[in-house]
Write an enzyme that holds these catalytic residues in place. Structure first.
Site, PDB file in Angstrom:
ATOM      1  N   CYS A   1     -14.645  19.927  23.650  1.00 54.68           N
ATOM      2  CA  CYS A   1     -15.444  19.317  24.711  1.00 54.68           C
ATOM      3  C   CYS A   1     -15.170  17.805  24.762  1.00 54.68           C
ATOM      4  O   CYS A   1     -14.099  17.391  25.183  1.00 54.68           O
ATOM      5  CB  CYS A   1     -16.914  19.652  24.520  1.00 54.68           C
ATOM      6  SG  CYS A   1     -17.924  19.343  25.998  1.00 54.68           S
TER       7      CYS A   1
ATOM      8  N   HIS B   1     -16.219  25.600  24.392  1.00 55.68           N
ATOM      9  CA  HIS B   1     -16.833  25.625  23.057  1.00 55.68           C
ATOM     10  C   HIS B   1     -16.531  26.963  22.368  1.00 55.68           C
ATOM     11  O   HIS B   1     -17.326  27.911  22.460  1.00 55.68           O
ATOM     12  CB  HIS B   1     -18.345  25.438  23.163  1.00 55.68           C
ATOM     13  CG  HIS B   1     -18.771  24.057  23.514  1.00 55.68           C
ATOM     14  ND1 HIS B   1     -19.076  23.105  22.568  1.00 55.68           N
ATOM     15  CD2 HIS B   1     -18.933  23.454  24.719  1.00 55.68           C
ATOM     16  CE1 HIS B   1     -19.420  21.972  23.169  1.00 55.68           C
ATOM     17  NE2 HIS B   1     -19.338  22.157  24.479  1.00 55.68           N
TER      18      HIS B   1
ATOM     19  N   GLU C   1     -16.826  27.758  19.371  1.00 55.90           N
ATOM     20  CA  GLU C   1     -17.764  28.061  18.282  1.00 55.90           C
ATOM     21  C   GLU C   1     -18.859  29.027  18.701  1.00 55.90           C
ATOM     22  O   GLU C   1     -19.463  29.705  17.853  1.00 55.90           O
ATOM     23  CB  GLU C   1     -18.378  26.773  17.721  1.00 55.90           C
ATOM     24  CG  GLU C   1     -19.336  26.038  18.653  1.00 55.90           C
ATOM     25  CD  GLU C   1     -18.675  24.989  19.519  1.00 55.90           C
ATOM     26  OE1 GLU C   1     -19.363  24.037  19.941  1.00 55.90           O
ATOM     27  OE2 GLU C   1     -17.466  25.121  19.792  1.00 55.90           O
TER      28      GLU C   1
END
Length: 542
Positions: free
Chosen positions: A378, A514, A516
């Site tokens: 990001c 993202h 994650e």
């Protein structure tokens, strides 16, 4: 018919209701049941999207673009059921809807009150979010006794009455402290917490007793006697080696069997072999690496919860112990990059606001020039573009309009138009509200053949989650590409840059999305796995 498990907490906050809920859900899923988990948050914010990471920790983004509590990240890491916007709602969201109905005239001129209007809206959302599941766990945020939680607890009480005790139960998580000077654990806080529950008409059916030490049989008998809970339903939950060991721990204490019997469900024996394999890999690494994570919220690591877990998952998949060196980017600004010299790889995560940005840009420069594996996420991608523009492409005043509104070389700027997770066009301006106005949720991304990132994923089209309102400015792409920056991923419509890579570097990947948010302990994530493997290669080559 859906069965409901209402999960409450007592004595103190942060005992781990989210982990307990997710662990029980994982065991029930391992027994062949379809499960889901809801989180009810008692704060008045409509969602956590505009809350400071120092206040709330991470904002977890779901597939459908909801900005939610970080506990939903735990839920997705423990069970296969994807979370949606229906799995998390707040007091603010409930009141917003009730007031909207009142303004519309839905209540036919009646006096709008907490009971029944607020509690009815809570019940409606719980039933809607739990629809289709065999068992739904409903985690009520806060601690029993907090004034903010009362409407939620009352709604849960009513719902249990309405569906019947064969389809609903209360599981209360409480603290059983160990007093070192006395050399024993104390049950009184748990007794008082249950007394508090009873005062509002709730009787727990199961007690989970959080403790640093094992809660012995005599203590469990005492708790059962004074709380009116069946002795076998007083379940110890002591500190574990890893949160991923908790499903096995709770299963061995018979928690899932208790639930199965209470609800009269027909379920197979639990197969927890995947969780055993996760814990075995975690506890028996064959190598180790050090990752430098350079961010601005290091005082509260919950701000990076999913990211930290993703690195742990990559370690599980590669049997590598991942040591994370948490570095405040302002320290880089003040003291320089020498603190990065011991790192096998460097990661710059997302964030908002100008503070610490120059430290992140210097971090990127260090990683690029010293050939240290780099992963930017990001904002970590945006600062990578800014650094490359300044130091390679010759755009000395390059910046983002987020930090320098009138910069003469805005290589990163506000997105004004994009397609949302459902394919609908979204538009934004500088005057738009902050809340709920970012590019949110899962988006398709097309990767470039031969790039580092396509080698990680093993396919050209991927789908990852986003949470941002600034993007690479396409006006500067010819200049950046001419200077060697590789655009290795774009949005499905080709309009937005999603991934960049630096040339002549062993492993330098920066992505706008993202990753994650989709990493799990059982499956890992290909990008983080590739990153840790690059760190291992750098360590062995240095």
């Amino acid at each position: 018919m859906t069965r409901y498990i209402f999960v409450t907490g007592g004595v103190v906050s942060s005992l781990g209701k989210g982990i307990a809920s997710a662990s029980l859900a994982a065991i029930l899923e391992a027994r062949g049941l379809k499960v889901t988990i809801l989180k009810l948050d008692p704060y008045i914010n409509v969602d956590p999207g505009t809350m400071s990471p120092f206040q709330h920790g991470e904002v977890f983004v779901t597939e459908d673009g909801a900005e939610t509590d970080l506990d939903l990240g735990h839920y997705e890491r423990f069970i296969r059921t994807p979370m949606t916007k229906r799995n998390n709602f707040t007091t603010g969201r409930v009141y917003e809807e009730v007031i909207r109905k009142e303004r519309r005239g839905d209540y036919l001129g009646g006096t709008v009150q907490v009971i029944p209007h607020i509690t009815d809206e809570i019940k409606r959302r719980v039933v809607e979010g739990a629809a289709g599941a065999d068992v739904a766990l409903i985690e009520v945020g806060g601690t029993v006794g907090d004034i903010e939680s009362l409407p939620f607890l009352e709604a849960c009480r009513q719902l249990k009455v309405e569906v019947g005790s064969q389809r609903a139960l209360f599981m209360h998580l409480t603290l059983v402290p160990y007093i070192a000077t006395a050399g024993e654990i104390k049950t009184k806080p748990t007794q008082h917490s249950v007394k508090e529950m009873r005062s509002i008409g709730l009787q727990p059916d199961i007690l989970l007793c959080r403790s640093e030490h094992e809660v012995d049989a005599s203590s469990r008998r005492k708790i059962a006697l004074f709380t009116n809970v069946e002795e076998r339903a007083v379940i110890p939950m002591q500190d574990a080696r890893s949160i991923y060991a908790i499903p096995r721990m709770l299963h061995e204490y018979g928690l899932d069997q208790l639930v199965i019997e209470r609800f009269g469900l027909d379920a197979r024996e639990a197969d927890l072999s995947e969780w055993d394999a996760v814990v075995d890999s975690l506890m028996n690494p064959q190598d180790e690496v050090t990752i430098a994570m350079v961010g601005k919220y290091m005082e509260l690591l919950d701000a990076y919860k999913s990211l930290i877990e993703s690195l742990l998952h990559a370690g599980i998949k590669t049997r590598t112990k991942v040591n994370i060196n948490y570095i405040d980017s302002e320290d880089i600004e003040r003291d320089g990059t020498s603190v990065l010299e011991s790192a096998d790889a460097i990661l710059v995560p997302g964030g908002f606001g100008e503070r610490g940005v120059e430290g992140k840009i210097r971090t990127v420069q260090y990683a690029r020039e010293n050939k240290v594996p780099y992963l930017g996420i990001c904002l970590g991608m945006q600062v990578a573009v800014i650094e490359y523009a300044r130091n390679v492409a010759g755009l000395k005043d390059a910046h983002s309009t987020e930090f320098r509104e009138h910069t003469p070389e805005p290589v990163v700027g506000l997105i004004t138009e994009w397609l949302d997770a459902t394919g609908e066009k979204e538009e934004r301006t500088e005057e738009s509200d902050l809340g709920g106005t970012m590019r949110l949720g899962a988006q398709d991304c097309v990767l470039t053949e031969g790039s580092t990132i396509v080698g990680c994923y093993g396919k050209k089209t991927i789908r990852e989650r986003h949470r941002h309102r600034y993007e690479v400015n396409n006006h500067f792409l010819p200049r950046l590409e001419e200077a060697g920056l590789q655009i290795s991923g774009r949005s499905a419509d080709g309009k937005l840059v999603e991934v960049v890579e630096a040339p002549d570097h062993p492993w330098f990947v920066a992505c706008q999305f993202h990753p994650e948010f989709t990493s799990t302990p059982r499956d890992g994530h290909p990008l983080f796995k590739g990153f840790v493997e690059a760190a291992l290669a750098n360590k062995k080559g240095s």
